[in-house]
Design a protein around this motif. Structure first.
Motif, PDB file in Angstrom:
ATOM      1  N   VAL A  51       0.832  -1.204   0.000  1.00  0.00           N
ATOM      2  CA  VAL A  51       0.000   0.000   0.000  1.00  0.00           C
ATOM      3  C   VAL A  51       0.866   1.253   0.000  1.00  0.00           C
ATOM      4  N   GLY A  52       2.126   1.105   0.441  1.00  0.00           N
ATOM      5  CA  GLY A  52       3.038   2.233   0.466  1.00  0.00           C
ATOM      6  C   GLY A  52       2.880   3.078   1.713  1.00  0.00           C
ATOM      7  N   PRO A  53       3.856   3.923   2.007  1.00  0.00           N
ATOM      8  CA  PRO A  53       3.754   4.808   3.176  1.00  0.00           C
ATOM      9  C   PRO A  53       2.586   5.766   3.013  1.00  0.00           C
ATOM     10  N   ASN A  54       1.761   5.859   4.041  1.00  0.00           N
ATOM     11  CA  ASN A  54       0.595   6.750   3.993  1.00  0.00           C
ATOM     12  C   ASN A  54      -0.323   6.448   2.807  1.00  0.00           C
ATOM     13  N   ARG A  55      -0.367   5.155   2.429  1.00  0.00           N
ATOM     14  CA  ARG A  55      -1.186   4.684   1.293  1.00  0.00           C
ATOM     15  C   ARG A  55      -0.820   5.395  -0.015  1.00  0.00           C
ATOM     16  N   PHE A 269      11.141  18.889  -4.148  1.00  0.00           N
ATOM     17  CA  PHE A 269      10.014  19.276  -3.317  1.00  0.00           C
ATOM     18  C   PHE A 269      10.538  19.837  -1.997  1.00  0.00           C
ATOM     19  N   ASP A 270      10.488  21.157  -1.879  1.00  0.00           N
ATOM     20  CA  ASP A 270      10.912  21.801  -0.632  1.00  0.00           C
ATOM     21  C   ASP A 270       9.809  21.648   0.416  1.00  0.00           C
ATOM     22  N   ARG A 271      10.209  21.622   1.682  1.00  0.00           N
ATOM     23  CA  ARG A 271       9.270  21.470   2.798  1.00  0.00           C
ATOM     24  C   ARG A 271       8.366  20.257   2.596  1.00  0.00           C
ATOM     25  N   CYS A 272       8.977  19.161   2.182  1.00  0.00           N
ATOM     26  CA  CYS A 272       8.237  17.916   1.957  1.00  0.00           C
ATOM     27  C   CYS A 272       8.981  16.770   2.632  1.00  0.00           C
ATOM     28  N   ASP A 273       8.260  15.940   3.394  1.00  0.00           N
ATOM     29  CA  ASP A 273       8.932  14.836   4.062  1.00  0.00           C
ATOM     30  C   ASP A 273       9.093  13.646   3.115  1.00  0.00           C
ATOM     31  N   HIS A 274       9.955  12.742   3.511  1.00  0.00           N
ATOM     32  CA  HIS A 274      10.388  11.617   2.665  1.00  0.00           C
ATOM     33  C   HIS A 274       9.242  10.709   2.244  1.00  0.00           C
ATOM     34  N   THR A 275       8.210  10.576   3.079  1.00  0.00           N
ATOM     35  CA  THR A 275       7.111   9.660   2.775  1.00  0.00           C
ATOM     36  C   THR A 275       5.837  10.382   2.338  1.00  0.00           C
ATOM     37  N   THR A 278       1.756  14.601   4.090  1.00  0.00           N
ATOM     38  CA  THR A 278       0.622  15.528   4.007  1.00  0.00           C
ATOM     39  C   THR A 278      -0.164  15.318   2.721  1.00  0.00           C
ATOM     40  N   LEU A 279      -1.434  15.644   2.792  1.00  0.00           N
ATOM     41  CA  LEU A 279      -2.298  15.525   1.614  1.00  0.00           C
ATOM     42  C   LEU A 279      -1.789  16.418   0.490  1.00  0.00           C
ATOM     43  N   ALA A 280      -1.315  17.616   0.842  1.00  0.00           N
ATOM     44  CA  ALA A 280      -0.832  18.544  -0.181  1.00  0.00           C
ATOM     45  C   ALA A 280       0.368  17.968  -0.921  1.00  0.00           C
ATOM     46  N   SER A 281       1.317  17.353  -0.190  1.00  0.00           N
ATOM     47  CA  SER A 281       2.506  16.799  -0.857  1.00  0.00           C
ATOM     48  C   SER A 281       2.139  15.596  -1.714  1.00  0.00           C
TER      49      SER A 281
END
Length: 299
Positions: A51-55, A269-275, A278-281
């Motif tokens: 399913v992957g990280p955070n689906r 992607f700045d201000r974006c975590d590895h997985t 967030t819905l926006a990322s």
């Protein structure tokens, strides 16, 4: 977003690999269906289930299905619901064998001729490494792949810090990481932040960094052979992996002898975590992948 009914599939010679296929939705408004679209295969991110990280893999599969692409989310051997291999293969050899068996199964049962491999972190590394061995791979989508650090990386990494009063105090008091760089480090030492390809690609001598000449040459050869096979590339780098990459062009700068010849789309992607938590990322990533799939030569 509506999505097609998904199907569970057993793959590989022993039928021990478990995957879920999201078939393509019919086009809306009577538009013609895509002619012979490539089959998208999303590989495991580390040890995370299909399913992957955070689906994330589910979101990608259903979005691409809506665009007319069939998608397979698969567990490699020993991960998720898939059985472990029993042939004693080294980890990277086992992964390459798994991917080949998956594509062979799709070709034999569904007449698949071309695939796009997609993965996050180790899944990205496995995608490009495998693509170097098989011309059936028409494209690779790499999310935070392993990239050696470059001169440009260190310039950006230290330039902002040099302006900080706190940094200068730490340097003066011997507490800044810069002092560690000035000490001779044993050749076998691996920094804690290194992962992915460095350990996976050198099982016989796992304690090497991405900047080790042999690892850099291995990666450069993998990218070069995949390019030679005609693969298109999408690379997405996140700021969460600042210890590994910190600017958009680092992939090209790490392998200056390679000419991607317009076959590479790369985004930072700045201000974006590895997985992509967030819905926006996730929405930004899904939109980028859809655009790349729609505009690439293998569409």
């Amino acid at each position: 977003m509506s999505h097609a009914a998904e199907q569970t599939l057993l793959l590989g010679r022993s039928k021990g690999l478990v995957g879920v296929i999201t078939p393509p939705l019919p086009p809306a408004d009577g538009a013609p269906a895509r002619e012979d679209p490539p089959f998208v295969i999303i590989l495991n991110a580390g040890i995370i289930h299909r399913v992957g990280p955070n689906r994330l893999h589910v979101s990608l599969a259903r979005a691409l299905s809506a665009d007319g692409f069939p998608v397979l989310r698969v567990d490699l051997s020993g991960l998720g619901d898939s059985a472990a291999r029993e042939d004693g293969s080294a980890p990277l050899d086992a992964t390459v064998a798994d991917i080949r068996e998956i594509i062979d199964t799709l070709q034999a049962t569904r007449q698949v001729k071309r695939v796009v491999l997609m993965g996050l972190c180790s899944g990205a590394d496995h995608s490009v490494i495998y693509a170097s061995t098989d011309p059936r791979v028409a494209g690779v989508a790499l999310l935070d792949p392993s990239i050696p650090r470059t001169t440009g990386y260190y310039v950006k990494h230290y330039s902002g810090r040099l302006l900080s009063l706190r940094t200068w105090k730490n340097v003066a008091m011997g507490r800044h990481p810069l002092w560690k760089l000035l000490k001779k480090r044993p050749a076998h030492e691996v920094p804690a932040e290194e992962d992915g390809a460095a350990s996976d690609m050198a099982a016989a001598r796992p304690a090497v960094t991405l900047e080790h000449p042999e690892v850099r040459a291995f990666l450069e050869n993998a990218y070069g052979r995949a390019l030679g096979n005609g693969a298109q590339f999408l690379a997405v780098l996140t700021s969460d992996r600042e210890r590994q990459h910190n600017y958009r062009r680092q992939l090209q700068d790490a392998f200056p002898s390679l000419d991607f010849k317009g076959k590479l789309l790369i985004e930072y992607f700045d201000r974006c975590d590895h997985t992509f938590t967030t819905l926006a990322s996730q929405q930004r990533l899904v939109g980028l992948v859809r655009r790349w799939m729609g505009e690439s030569a293998f569409r």
